[in-house]
Enzyme design. Structure first.
Site, mmCIF file in Angstrom:
data_model
loop_
_atom_site.group_PDB
_atom_site.id
_atom_site.type_symbol
_atom_site.label_atom_id
_atom_site.label_comp_id
_atom_site.label_asym_id
_atom_site.label_seq_id
_atom_site.Cartn_x
_atom_site.Cartn_y
_atom_site.Cartn_z
ATOM 1 N N GLU A 87 0.840 -1.199 0.000
ATOM 2 C CA GLU A 87 0.000 0.000 0.000
ATOM 3 C C GLU A 87 0.874 1.248 0.000
ATOM 4 O OE1 GLU A 87 -3.280 -0.015 -0.219
ATOM 5 O OE2 GLU A 87 -3.423 -2.194 -0.132
ATOM 6 N N GLU B 268 -5.848 4.333 7.870
ATOM 7 C CA GLU B 268 -5.336 3.873 6.571
ATOM 8 C C GLU B 268 -5.327 2.347 6.503
ATOM 9 O OE1 GLU B 268 -4.641 3.990 2.903
ATOM 10 O OE2 GLU B 268 -4.394 5.944 3.851
ATOM 11 N N GLU C 50 -10.848 -2.074 1.343
ATOM 12 C CA GLU C 50 -10.607 -2.183 -0.094
ATOM 13 C C GLU C 50 -10.255 -3.614 -0.488
ATOM 14 O OE1 GLU C 50 -7.684 0.723 -1.190
ATOM 15 O OE2 GLU C 50 -9.145 2.350 -1.176
#
Length: 126
Positions: free
Chosen positions: A32, A73, A80
Site C-alpha cells: 500500500e 489507513e 478495499e
C-alpha cells in the site's frame, strides 16, 4: 456457530496475534503506497512531536493524531481488500464502501493537520 480457529488462549494467543499484526504491518508497507508514505512521514513526525509538544498532553495528541492516520489507513486498506476479494466489478455499493473508507482517511488527515498546526501555533506564536 463458533469459529474452530478461535481455540487458542493465554500467551499462545497473544504471541500468534502479535505475529498476525506484524504480518499485517509488513503487508501494508509492501503493498500500500499510501501507508508507506504515511509511515515515512510518521518516522519524521513522531520524534518531532517530542520537540514540538510543550507538555506530555501535547506530545500525546501529536503522536496520537499521527497514529490515528495510520490506523484509519490500515482499516481503509482492509475494506478495499475485502471489496476486491468479492469482485473487481464496478458496483455502487463497492464504490460507496471504498469512498466512505477514503473519507475516513481524509478526516483523520485533517484532524492530524489541525492538531499539528495548533501545536505549532502554541509553540511559535505565543
Amino acid at each position: 456457530m463458533t469459529n474452530p480457529f478461535k481455540g487458542r488462549t493465554g500467551l499462545d494467543r497473544v504471541m500468534r496475534a502479535t505475529g498476525y499484526s506484524l504480518a499485517g504491518l509488513k503487508t501494508a508497507y509492501r503493498g500500500e503506497s499510501a501507508f508507506r508514505q504515511e509511515a515515512w512521514i510518521a518516522a519524521f513526525l513522531l520524534p518531532a512531536a517530542f520537540w514540538l509538544g510543550r507538555s506530555w498532553v501535547e506530545v500525546a495528541m501529536l503522536v496520537g493524531s499521527v497514529m490515528l492516520v495510520m490506523i484509519v489507513e490500515l482499516l481503509n486498506s482492509g475494506i478495499e481488500a475485502a471489496i476486491d476479494r468479492v469482485s473487481f466489478e464496478l458496483h455502487d455499493l463497492s464504490k460507496r464502501a471504498k469512498d466512505l473508507a477514503s473519507a475516513a482517511v481524509f478526516l483523520s488527515l485533517m484532524l492530524c493537520a489541525a492538531i499539528w498546526l495548533a501545536a505549532a501555533w502554541n509553540r511559535f506564536a505565543t
